[in-house]
Design a protein around this motif. Structure first.
Motif, PDB file in Angstrom:
ATOM      1  N   GLY A  76     -13.421  11.651 -20.741  1.00 27.97           N
ATOM      2  CA  GLY A  76     -13.118  10.549 -19.836  1.00 27.97           C
ATOM      3  C   GLY A  76     -11.784   9.919 -20.157  1.00 27.97           C
ATOM      4  O   GLY A  76     -11.352   9.881 -21.320  1.00 27.97           O
ATOM      5  N   ALA A  77     -11.094   9.424 -19.147  1.00 34.13           N
ATOM      6  CA  ALA A  77      -9.801   8.782 -19.332  1.00 34.13           C
ATOM      7  C   ALA A  77      -9.985   7.405 -19.966  1.00 34.13           C
ATOM      8  O   ALA A  77     -11.034   6.765 -19.790  1.00 34.13           O
ATOM      9  N   PRO A  78      -9.000   6.933 -20.715  1.00 33.85           N
ATOM     10  CA  PRO A  78      -9.086   5.578 -21.264  1.00 33.85           C
ATOM     11  C   PRO A  78      -9.268   4.534 -20.158  1.00 33.85           C
ATOM     12  O   PRO A  78      -8.860   4.751 -19.012  1.00 33.85           O
ATOM     13  N   ASP A  79      -9.853   3.417 -20.515  1.00 37.96           N
ATOM     14  CA  ASP A  79     -10.147   2.380 -19.527  1.00 37.96           C
ATOM     15  C   ASP A  79      -8.896   1.907 -18.804  1.00 37.96           C
ATOM     16  O   ASP A  79      -8.926   1.651 -17.592  1.00 37.96           O
ATOM     17  N   ASP A  80      -7.778   1.772 -19.529  1.00 42.48           N
ATOM     18  CA  ASP A  80      -6.580   1.268 -18.873  1.00 42.48           C
ATOM     19  C   ASP A  80      -6.031   2.274 -17.860  1.00 42.48           C
ATOM     20  O   ASP A  80      -5.451   1.882 -16.837  1.00 42.48           O
ATOM     21  N   VAL A  81      -6.230   3.562 -18.138  1.00 40.08           N
ATOM     22  CA  VAL A  81      -5.795   4.584 -17.175  1.00 40.08           C
ATOM     23  C   VAL A  81      -6.669   4.520 -15.926  1.00 40.08           C
ATOM     24  O   VAL A  81      -6.168   4.550 -14.794  1.00 40.08           O
ATOM     25  N   LYS A  82      -7.980   4.409 -16.118  1.00 38.92           N
ATOM     26  CA  LYS A  82      -8.870   4.295 -14.964  1.00 38.92           C
ATOM     27  C   LYS A  82      -8.564   3.058 -14.146  1.00 38.92           C
ATOM     28  O   LYS A  82      -8.604   3.081 -12.912  1.00 38.92           O
ATOM     29  N   ALA A  83      -8.247   1.980 -14.833  1.00 40.46           N
ATOM     30  CA  ALA A  83      -7.953   0.728 -14.127  1.00 40.46           C
ATOM     31  C   ALA A  83      -6.693   0.826 -13.280  1.00 40.46           C
ATOM     32  O   ALA A  83      -6.542   0.114 -12.284  1.00 40.46           O
ATOM     33  N   SER A  84      -5.801   1.749 -13.662  1.00 38.93           N
ATOM     34  CA  SER A  84      -4.535   1.892 -12.922  1.00 38.93           C
ATOM     35  C   SER A  84      -4.668   2.780 -11.689  1.00 38.93           C
ATOM     36  O   SER A  84      -3.747   2.870 -10.884  1.00 38.93           O
ATOM     37  N   ALA A  85      -5.819   3.445 -11.542  1.00 35.69           N
ATOM     38  CA  ALA A  85      -5.973   4.428 -10.474  1.00 35.69           C
ATOM     39  C   ALA A  85      -6.071   3.770  -9.114  1.00 35.69           C
ATOM     40  O   ALA A  85      -6.752   2.739  -8.941  1.00 35.69           O
TER      41      ALA A  85
END
Length: 524
Positions: A76-85
């Motif tokens: 899974g991608a880091p939370d900050d990466v997911k938040a940027s999607a």
């Protein structure tokens, strides 16, 4: 008439027949038909088959920025990466693969499927993101190159398009009959923007050799359907000696492996222009060749492998010959095959859509034996290191766009390739076949950072069951409820970061079919 003129006339007659009318223009892509590309798109939670032959791995999150893959995160991608999607596709429990490459594509013609978008949508709905057209259209003035440009700009709903021109076609001059004219035509095709040349070997060897040599100098790919009227001069072995990059279909192989004669023994009354005679007889060619795994057979396969030629067998396009009734009654015909296309598939003295005017058990048995030989040759070529790709040649002989491609994957499996090898043939091998003549690394074909974001996402695991890839899905019994269910079917196809909803694409095709049915009903 000299032999050069006879062969040139044969080629001209074929192209004139194929190019007798113009297709409809492809409409612009409408709002709501796709989404993206996004600054950041994440495909989350899928099991990944990355295309090179590596085993499945997952879950993974694939991060896409614009049209390229920027990161792959196991677990899974880091939370900050997911938040940027800007968008996250939840692909939990699904499989993600590179977009499929069809190395043998055509559009329809006005008599069977006049709107090219019909085929383009069916390809995309089955995960096909790249198609090599050999050719997409026949005749001068056709929009092969314009369709490619519009697809690259994503202004139409279509896969990536890589147009080849049939040798001697497209320009407004006679087909070349001398080596000098052959080289001139190849340079002209390159200047127009074509990616390669398709040959029907209706040329003398010196002309074909000159064209192949010039194509290599120009960085154009070459592929041949080694038609029977010319195969006594240029069979598969000879074409490879002359420099051919790829062989499609079975033509030329068996004529390179004749056992007791230097020429094929044709039956009494044989007529190549009678398609039932042509195809009913060709399966019997298996009775005239050396035995599989004999010394001569193995030597021929070694020669092909060492030459670096690519085989794109297109098993599916002749599959109805083994069981016509089954082919006529495929699940998808009622909803997704145009009435005009079904008409074209009916036995005809003139259409190259179906040759079953009087198809018998003996014909089908002969074709089943023929396939055993053809499968063996292809699988052994592949086992020894030869490159095999997946091409569907759709729009003929009960093979409808998209569905035919998945049928080809099933037949590659039947031939002996493992499921992972089938996916590799459908992805990176096809991409390499297109880009190798240019001396370039293919920008698609595997799921890797930096590659184009061409992906296909499907519920379930197609390595366990390739039928999951059909638009109609796979029929299975739910043992808990006792219900019959349809499972699978591609869920999303992503082309360069642009997300297509595969079921919606299929619905748009069904609308085309229903509209034509209504038009016919009103005209009666």
């Amino acid at each position: 008439m000299g032999i050069r003129s006879i062969f040139a006339g044969m080629a001209a007659a074929f192209l004139a027949t194929a190019a007798s009318a113009q297709m409809e223009p492809v409409p612009d892509r409408q709002a709501g038909e796709a989404e993206g590309p996004f600054p950041v798109l994440i495909v989350s939670g899928a099991n990944m088959i990355e295309g090179s032959g590596a085993p499945p791995m997952g879950p993974v999150d694939i991060v896409i920025e614009g049209n390229r893959i920027s990161a792959i995160h196991s677990g899974g991608a880091p939370d900050d990466v997911k938040a940027s999607a800007n968008r996250v596709i939840d692909a939990s429990g699904m499989t993600v693969m590179p977009g499929f490459v069809d190395t043998h594509g055509h559009n329809g013609d006005p008599g069977k499927a006049a709107q090219p978008s019909y085929g383009y949508r069916l390809w995309l709905a089955h995960g096909v993101t790249s198609v090599r057209g050999v050719s997409f259209y026949f005749g001068p003035g056709q929009p092969d190159l314009e369709d490619r440009r519009r697809s690259e700009n994503n202004t139409i709903v279509a896969p990536r398009l890589f147009p080849y021109a049939v040798f001697g076609d497209k320009w407004d001059r006679p087909a070349p009959t001398t080596p000098a004219e052959a080289r001139e035509w190849v340079r002209w095709a390159k200047a127009q923007g074509f990616w390669g040349v398709k040959f029907f070997n209706a040329q003398m060897p010196d002309v074909l050799g000159a064209a192949l040599d010039e194509a290599e100098k120009q960085g154009l790919g070459t592929v041949a359907h080694l038609a029977q009227p010319g195969v006594q001069r240029v069979n598969a072995r000879k074409s490879v000696e002359l420099g051919l990059d790829g062989i499609t279909h079975f033509y030329g192989h068996f004529e390179s492996l004749l056992d007791k004669n230097s020429l094929v023994r044709y039956p009494e009354g044989y007529n190549y222009f009678d398609e039932q005679s042509r195809f009913g007889w060709v399966a019997r060619l298996a009775d005239q060749v050396v035995e599989p795994h004999s010394e001569e057979w193995d030597e021929y396969i070694d020669y092909l492998v060492e030459s670096g030629v690519t085989l794109s067998p297109t098993f599916n396009i002749y599959a109805a010959s083994r069981d016509v009734m089954a082919a006529k009654n495929r699940d998808w015909h009622e909803r997704y095959s145009l009435p005009s296309l079904l008409d074209f598939y009916e036995p005809s003295a003139t259409n190259h859509g179906s040759y079953y005017k009087d198809w018998t058990t003996e014909d089908e048995v002969a074709w089943r034996k023929f396939y055993r030989y053809w499968f063996d040759l292809t699988a052994e070529f592949h086992r020894r290191g030869g490159r095999v790709t997946a091409g569907s040649d759709p729009g003929y002989i009960y093979q409808t766009w998209g569905f035919a491609y998945i049928g080809e994957l099933e037949m590659l499996r039947e031939a002996g390739l493992s499921p992972l090898e089938v996916i590799r043939a459908a992805t990176v091998s096809g991409a390499q076949e297109i880009y190798d003549p240019r001396g370039e690394e293919a920008p698609m074909g595997t799921i890797q950072v930096g590659k184009l974001a061409d992906l296909v996402i499907v519920p379930g695991n197609p390595l366990d069951n390739l039928k999951l890839l059909y638009g109609t899905g796979h029929t299975k019994l739910n043992y808990e409820t006792g219900a019959i269910e349809q499972v699978g079917g591609v869920r999303w196809t992503i082309k360069g970061g642009i997300v297509y909803d595969a079921p919606k694409l299929l619905d748009s095709v069904a609308t085309m079919v229903a509209a034509q049915e209504n038009e016919r009903a009103l005209s009666q």
